[in-house]
Design a protein around this motif. Structure first.
Motif, short mmCIF file in Angstrom:
data_model
loop_
_atom_site.label_atom_id
_atom_site.label_comp_id
_atom_site.label_asym_id
_atom_site.label_seq_id
_atom_site.Cartn_x
_atom_site.Cartn_y
_atom_site.Cartn_z
N ALA A 49 0.83 -1.21 0.00
CA ALA A 49 0.00 0.00 0.00
C ALA A 49 0.87 1.26 0.00
CB ALA A 49 -0.93 0.00 1.20
N THR A 50 1.96 1.24 0.74
CA THR A 50 2.88 2.38 0.76
C THR A 50 3.56 2.55 -0.59
OG1 THR A 50 3.27 2.04 3.12
CG2 THR A 50 4.88 3.38 1.92
N VAL A 51 4.00 1.45 -1.18
CA VAL A 51 4.63 1.50 -2.49
C VAL A 51 3.68 2.13 -3.51
CG1 VAL A 51 5.48 0.07 -4.39
CG2 VAL A 51 6.18 -0.44 -2.04
N GLU A 52 2.46 1.64 -3.58
CA GLU A 52 1.50 2.16 -4.54
C GLU A 52 1.07 3.57 -4.20
OE1 GLU A 52 -1.64 -0.70 -4.88
OE2 GLU A 52 -0.28 -2.28 -5.61
N SER A 96 4.68 0.66 -8.80
CA SER A 96 4.02 -0.64 -8.66
C SER A 96 4.82 -1.62 -7.82
CB SER A 96 3.76 -1.24 -10.05
OG SER A 96 4.98 -1.38 -10.77
N ALA A 97 6.13 -1.38 -7.68
CA ALA A 97 6.97 -2.31 -6.92
C ALA A 97 8.05 -1.54 -6.17
CB ALA A 97 7.62 -3.33 -7.86
N LYS A 98 8.41 -2.04 -5.02
CA LYS A 98 9.46 -1.41 -4.21
C LYS A 98 10.75 -1.26 -5.01
CE LYS A 98 12.23 -2.34 -0.06
NZ LYS A 98 12.41 -3.26 1.10
N TYR A 135 -0.66 11.77 -0.21
CA TYR A 135 0.63 12.45 -0.06
C TYR A 135 1.07 12.48 1.40
CZ TYR A 135 4.01 16.25 0.27
OH TYR A 135 5.12 17.00 0.56
N ALA A 136 0.17 12.87 2.30
CA ALA A 136 0.53 12.99 3.71
C ALA A 136 0.86 11.64 4.32
CB ALA A 136 -0.61 13.65 4.47
N ARG A 137 0.18 10.60 3.88
CA ARG A 137 0.37 9.28 4.48
C ARG A 137 1.58 8.55 3.90
NH1 ARG A 137 -4.96 6.04 4.51
NH2 ARG A 137 -5.24 7.19 6.48
N TYR A 138 1.83 8.73 2.60
CA TYR A 138 2.82 7.90 1.94
C TYR A 138 4.00 8.70 1.36
CZ TYR A 138 -0.93 4.40 2.10
OH TYR A 138 -1.91 3.55 2.51
#
Length: 248
Positions: free
Chosen positions: A151-154, A159-161, A230-233
């Protein structure tokens, strides 16, 4: 050949299309020791702020190439505004296909390494236009903190770390590709805010003026989601910087 209209709406009021402030751009120009008469090529030059301000402040000359007609028009207007339209030229076209007529002292691609399908390919594109001993500038994201889940990556629009390195990994990649890292200027939370948050006001202003446009539904949904995403990730996890490189 152009950028999607949604992109130009989102960044319609931006002079710098990356998480860099005017002060960081000025710091970078001083850090790489620009001198009058140096020549520059800027691939994916956006609205031309880097070339125009460095022409004014440091006396460089150069060419910018961008796929966006709106941004190229803005760059040409900015050159006139700053009185440097006799020193800089902006070309509408595919930056990946552009080859300078003569080698330059500084070749740059700031925040658009997709033109070379990644960092390695973009460095190859830039090097073909560079004087031996010249300087490359590349702007690229990196993980500030290891993303804990998909979820953080997206949430950071990948799409992928593995789509990004962390900062040590990115520096190691430059060395592996045969380049010395000789300077860098990194974005911080404030410069990220100024880049991303300004998009929200651009979108909201456009929505108010164009409620019946075909893109209105898409951009309304984007604005509903973008600030929290934006704020979360992005803000805590995603870094970005401009890296100055010289061939070993």
């Amino acid at each position: 050949m152009d950028l999607p209209r949604s992109f130009t709406i989102r960044e319609s009021n931006h002079r710098i299309h990356n998480p860099f402030t005017d002060s960081k751009l000025a710091t970078l120009g001083r850090a790489i020791r620009l001198r009058p008469g140096m020549t520059m090529l800027d691939l994916a030059s956006g609205s031309g702020e880097m070339l125009c301000t460095w022409a004014r402040e440091h006396g460089v000359t150069g060419t910018g190439v961008d796929i966006s007609t709106a941004f190229v028009d803005a760059a040409r207007a900015r050159a006139v505004e700053l009185g440097v339209d006799d020193r800089v030229t902006f070309v509408h076209g595919d930056a990946a296909a552009y080859v300078a007529a003569t080698p330059v002292d500084v070749a740059a691609c700031i925040g658009a390494t997709w033109i070379g399908s990644g960092v390695a390919g973009t460095l190859d594109l830039l090097e073909r236009d560079l004087h031996p001993g010249g300087l490359l500038l590349v702007g690229e994201p990196f993980w500030r903190t290891d993303p804990p889940d998909q979820a953080t990556v997206e949430g950071c629009h990948v799409s992928a770390k593995e789509d990004h390195h962390d900062l040590p990994g990115l520096v190691a990649l430059f060395g592996k590709l045969g380049w010395d890292l000789v300077e860098m200027v990194l974005a911080d939370e404030d410069s990220w805010d100024r880049y991303v948050a300004a998009q929200w006001l651009n979108v909201r202003t456009w929505l108010d003026a164009n409620p019946d446009d075909d893109l209105a539904g898409e951009l309304r949904a984007e604005l509903d989601d973008a600030p929290l995403r934006y704020a979360r990730y992005q803000r805590p996890y995603l870094g970005w910087g401009v890296f100055a490189l010289m061939r070993r």
